[in-house]
Design a protein around this motif. Structure first.
Motif, PDB file in Angstrom:
ATOM      1  N   PHE A  61       0.824  -1.210   0.000  1.00 50.11           N
ATOM      2  CA  PHE A  61       0.000   0.000   0.000  1.00 50.11           C
ATOM      3  C   PHE A  61       0.865   1.269   0.000  1.00 50.11           C
ATOM      4  O   PHE A  61       0.391   2.345   0.304  1.00 50.11           O
ATOM      5  N   THR A  62       2.142   1.095  -0.302  1.00 42.56           N
ATOM      6  CA  THR A  62       3.026   2.254  -0.283  1.00 42.56           C
ATOM      7  C   THR A  62       3.733   2.412  -1.619  1.00 42.56           C
ATOM      8  O   THR A  62       3.686   1.528  -2.465  1.00 42.56           O
ATOM      9  N   SER A  63       4.365   3.541  -1.772  1.00 44.56           N
ATOM     10  CA  SER A  63       5.245   3.761  -2.905  1.00 44.56           C
ATOM     11  C   SER A  63       6.646   3.883  -2.337  1.00 44.56           C
ATOM     12  O   SER A  63       6.914   4.731  -1.496  1.00 44.56           O
ATOM     13  N   TRP A  64       7.550   2.998  -2.777  1.00 42.61           N
ATOM     14  CA  TRP A  64       8.880   2.980  -2.179  1.00 42.61           C
ATOM     15  C   TRP A  64       9.898   2.518  -3.210  1.00 42.61           C
ATOM     16  O   TRP A  64       9.697   1.502  -3.867  1.00 42.61           O
ATOM     17  N   GLY A  68      14.950   6.288   1.136  1.00 47.11           N
ATOM     18  CA  GLY A  68      14.062   7.099   1.956  1.00 47.11           C
ATOM     19  C   GLY A  68      12.974   6.247   2.592  1.00 47.11           C
ATOM     20  O   GLY A  68      13.115   5.030   2.686  1.00 47.11           O
ATOM     21  N   ASP A  69      11.876   6.865   3.020  1.00 54.90           N
ATOM     22  CA  ASP A  69      10.811   6.134   3.684  1.00 54.90           C
ATOM     23  C   ASP A  69       9.688   5.813   2.708  1.00 54.90           C
ATOM     24  O   ASP A  69       9.395   6.600   1.816  1.00 54.90           O
ATOM     25  N   PRO A  70       9.029   4.654   2.906  1.00 55.81           N
ATOM     26  CA  PRO A  70       7.878   4.320   2.068  1.00 55.81           C
ATOM     27  C   PRO A  70       6.776   5.366   2.237  1.00 55.81           C
ATOM     28  O   PRO A  70       6.564   5.858   3.349  1.00 55.81           O
ATOM     29  N   LYS A  71       6.092   5.700   1.157  1.00 59.74           N
ATOM     30  CA  LYS A  71       5.010   6.691   1.214  1.00 59.74           C
ATOM     31  C   LYS A  71       3.692   5.969   1.019  1.00 59.74           C
ATOM     32  O   LYS A  71       3.540   5.223   0.066  1.00 59.74           O
ATOM     33  N   PHE A  72       2.756   6.188   1.928  1.00 58.47           N
ATOM     34  CA  PHE A  72       1.475   5.501   1.848  1.00 58.47           C
ATOM     35  C   PHE A  72       0.658   6.035   0.670  1.00 58.47           C
ATOM     36  O   PHE A  72       0.479   7.225   0.519  1.00 58.47           O
ATOM     37  N   VAL A  73       0.194   5.124  -0.204  1.00 58.68           N
ATOM     38  CA  VAL A  73      -0.556   5.590  -1.378  1.00 58.68           C
ATOM     39  C   VAL A  73      -1.913   4.902  -1.492  1.00 58.68           C
ATOM     40  O   VAL A  73      -2.552   4.934  -2.534  1.00 58.68           O
ATOM     41  N   GLY A  74      -2.360   4.242  -0.423  1.00 57.94           N
ATOM     42  CA  GLY A  74      -3.668   3.598  -0.483  1.00 57.94           C
ATOM     43  C   GLY A  74      -3.686   2.448  -1.464  1.00 57.94           C
ATOM     44  O   GLY A  74      -2.750   1.656  -1.537  1.00 57.94           O
ATOM     45  N   LEU A  75      -4.745   2.400  -2.267  1.00 58.45           N
ATOM     46  CA  LEU A  75      -4.944   1.249  -3.152  1.00 58.45           C
ATOM     47  C   LEU A  75      -4.317   1.430  -4.535  1.00 58.45           C
ATOM     48  O   LEU A  75      -4.563   0.643  -5.440  1.00 58.45           O
ATOM     49  N   LYS A  76      -3.522   2.469  -4.687  1.00 58.77           N
ATOM     50  CA  LYS A  76      -3.020   2.809  -6.023  1.00 58.77           C
ATOM     51  C   LYS A  76      -2.302   1.637  -6.707  1.00 58.77           C
ATOM     52  O   LYS A  76      -2.564   1.326  -7.874  1.00 58.77           O
TER      53      LYS A  76
END
Lengths: 317, 432
Positions: A61-64, A68-76
């Motif tokens: 559920f993240t973009s990584w 750096g740190d994983p970014k939460f992107v929901g259901l993308k």
């Protein structure tokens, strides 16, 4: 039944002997080992299977990109996955690989296994030679076959009446055929080993009885050997299914998922998304899909085959 | 039920604990303090050239208190491994790269040390290198890499014996001559051009040169800056049309998709006389030399990529790996030691060692060592190509950030094998 249940629960009780726990020694106890016995395995399974699984689920559920740190992107990632034509194709390819793998490897390894279970002359030597692929790593096997299948300097170059211009890895059909063949070469010995062990367990009385009744070798094979191997067949097929879903090194080295995306099976697609495109979110989503599918298939096979009832093939013997 | 609850709680608790530990491990301090004492780790692309890197490190370690350790990573997976460890406590202090897009994402993530302060202290760190090469690792006006190893332009190699037997006296100077040679060789039953399309990047070299010759270096630069409309331009279509014409003429034979450069397939085609040409980076020479030194010295020929009439690009433009670079990780514990090590990259010893194994450093003092090269004639030819080139385009797969590589390589290989047409290729490139 009640005894078993009580026995199974017993060690989980923290109470100790005063709460009715029978003494452990005595040897007469038919109780099964309790949960504590399973603790080492459970911890390892938790650490190396469940924890990564949870982490992967979160990552999906993240973009990584690994930096750096994983970014939460929901259901993308999940939405993109369902619209990804390569993903859909890769699932079909994986299923095709599994089906072809089972079709090619099972009959061969049953025959070889049953043969290797006997006590013919030369059997031990031939079996030993035949098990050599088991000793090689997948990477070594892939590099070996890659060289052997070189269109100009390998086998196809010498047998042009059979292989034409030798462009085996340049067409989707050819590339799939190569992967199935190499998979067969690599894994049949392993499944042969399973069947060899299983065939040795079949009581000889069955064959003796059958031959008194006038059954020939073929009839004996179909009426005794095959039914007796049922549980082994199920085990072997499940291993093939799970192994097939995670086949990766051979694809990476032999075809690189190509030509184009012609052999990009799901596991390779996952690797490509995570470690070549550095999109660990999408890669994790694909990994979860793989987990769900392989679990579902394993359950289905166990259910359909009645393996979960643990019925022995030796009942009444 | 209670009992089951206990089991579940234990598992859940254990999982949470383990997860916590893992997470702590992931986000653990990657600062200088957690790095080993008196050690600098160099992440290096693993190949035959590592002997020189090791020699330079040995020379450095002989006098330094901080010892340098060379971590060789197998070439094919170098970029993957690097990106996976870059933002962890095990990140290298100094790492090999190709400049440009290969370090852009690290720079954006603030993981690379700008070298401008070092250069201020020691201007030679910049001035000792050819400017066009040094620029490749400059991002937003800051220098992030010091050139190491050598420059690797892509050239058209040939088997001069095959060409002579076919009555071709000179390597093709123009595209039309190339098409003609293709026809002659094909009629003789020889694969005109060896292509290791199984690796996919050798295919990409054809695109790089065709686009550069037909449209000039500007087209790709614009695409890189985000103007994807250039892929639809008339020149782009013209370049693709010419590539299609070449493939359809049978220039690469029919089984190129099953051939690789990396496992020795396509170099063997050229060396055995089964093919006439191969478009390859300058390392073709050392590859052939390690297989058969006599062939490399006497039979292997080389020329510039043919010029294309009516094309916008300069006929002396080059594509390839402009150079390799060492960059420094921001969290390194010993920046001064790293700086001192980088100073070796323009030393006479470094240049001599590189030249001896056939590499071509781009330092200003390279020229005086060319006579000591493995093949002085080849070294000088190459050096002059690079010096005279009005533009030297970094390979597309290195110029774009690594995540674009899969798309590019898939598109070029699908275009060559006919799975996608011009529109398909344009669409793929526009998706970047």
């Amino acid at each position: 039944m009640t005894t078993t249940l009580a026995n199974r629960r017993r060690p989980e009780r923290a109470g100790g002997p005063e709460k009715g726990r029978p003494a452990r020694r005595g040897g007469s106890s038919s109780s099964r080992p309790g949960f504590v016995w399973a603790l080492p395995a459970t911890i390892f399974f938790g650490l190396f299977a469940l924890v990564p699984l949870v982490a992967v689920a979160v990552l999906s559920f993240t973009s990584w990109s690994g930096l750096g740190d994983p970014k939460f992107v929901g259901l993308k990632n999940w939405e993109a996955l369902f619209e990804d034509p390569v993903m859909l194709q890769s699932l079909w390819l994986s299923l095709l690989f599994i089906a072809l793998g089972i079709i090619t490897q099972t009959p061969l390894s049953i025959l070889l296994g049953v043969w290797a279970a006997g006590n013919q002359k030369n059997r031990a030597i031939l079996s030993a030679i035949y098990f050599v692929p088991l000793l090689l790593s997948s990477a070594a096997i892939s590099v070996l076959w890659r060289a052997l299948l070189d269109p100009n300097f390998g086998i196809p170059g010498q047998l042009s009446w059979l292989f034409g211009d030798g462009n085996l890895l340049g067409t989707q059909t050819g590339a799939i055929a190569v992967l199935i063949f190499v998979g067969m070469w690599q894994f049949t010995p392993f499944h042969t080993l399973i069947y060899q062990g299983a065939a040795r367990q079949i009581p000889p009385v069955l064959y003796q009885a059958a031959s008194i009744d006038g059954a020939g070798t073929v009839r004996q094979f179909f009426s005794i050997t095959l039914p007796q191997l049922k549980n082994s067949i199920i085990t072997s097929v499940i291993l093939m299914v799970v192994g097939g879903l995670t086949t990766f090194e051979t694809v990476l080295i032999l075809t690189n998922g190509g030509p184009g995306t012609g052999t990009t099976i799901t596991a390779f697609h996952m690797y490509q998304e995570a470690f070549r495109r550095f999109d660990f979110g999408t890669g994790s989503a694909i990994a979860l899909v793989l987990v769900v599918i392989s679990t579902a298939i394993s359950f289905a096979v166990v259910r359909v085959s009645g393996y979960d009832k643990m019925r022995s093939s030796m009942e009444g013997l | 039920m209670n009992n089951h609850g206990w089991v579940a709680r234990t598992i859940a608790g254990g999982a949470a604990l383990a997860l916590g530990l893992t997470m702590a491990g992931c986000s653990g301090e990657s600062g200088a303090s957690s790095r080993p004492e008196n050690e600098l780790h160099v992440a290096m692309y693993g190949d035959a050239g590592n002997v020189v890197e090791q020699k330079m490190i040995d020379a450095f370690n002989a006098t330094s208190e901080v010892k340098i350790v060379l971590d060789k990573i197998p070439g094919g997976e170098y970029q993957s491994k690097l990106q996976t460890i870059m933002d962890t406590p095990t990140a290298p202090d100094i790492f090999f790269n190709w400049g440009g897009g290969s370090i852009k994402s690290f720079v954006d993530a603030d993981l690379v040390l700008p070298l401008d302060d070092f250069i201020k202290e020691d201007p030679q760190l910049k001035d000792a290198f050819l400017p066009s090469v040094f620029e490749t690792a400059v991002i937003d006006g800051k220098a992030y890499g010091i050139p190491m190893r050598g420059t690797q332009p892509v050239m058209l190699f040939n088997n001069s014996k095959v060409l002579a037997d076919a009555g071709i006296s000179n390597p093709p100077a123009t595209w039309d001559e190339l098409l003609e040679d293709v026809k002659i060789l094909k009629d003789k039953g020889i694969t005109p051009i060896a292509l290791g399309a199984g690796d996919r990047w050798p295919t990409l070299m054809w695109f790089e040169y065709l686009y550069d010759r037909v449209a000039g270096e500007g087209l790709f630069q614009k695409a890189l800056e985000g103007d994807t409309s250039v892929w639809e331009s008339e020149e782009s279509r013209k370049a693709l049309g010419m590539l299609r014409e070449l493939v359809d003429a049978g220039a690469f034979g029919t089984n190129f998709d099953s051939v690789k450069f990396t496992d020795g397939g396509s170099p063997a085609l050229l060396a055995s006389g089964k093919a006439g040409f191969e478009l390859m980076g300058s390392w073709e020479y050392s590859t052939q030399q390690s297989n058969d030194a006599t062939f490399a010295a006497e039979v292997l020929g080389y020329s510039e990529f043919p010029k294309i009439d009516g094309g916008k690009g300069n006929e002396d433009n080059l594509v390839g790996n402009t150079n390799n670079f060492y960059s420094v990780h921001k969290n390194t514990r010993y920046p001064e030691a790293a700086r001192d090590f980088l100073k070796l990259m323009y030393s006479d010893q470094f240049v001599q060692e590189q030249v001896a194994i056939g590499n071509l450093p781009t330092t200003t003092n390279t020229e005086k060592f060319l006579d000591k090269a493995a093949d002085p004639e080849y070294a000088k030819y190459q050096f002059n190509l690079v010096k005279e080139a009005p533009s030297f385009q970094l390979s597309w797969d290195q110029a774009y950030p690594p995540e674009a590589t899969v798309t590019i390589l898939t598109a070029v290989s699908q275009f060559f094998s006919g799975q996608i047409d011009e529109d398909g290729f344009i669409k793929a490139m526009q998706s970047l």
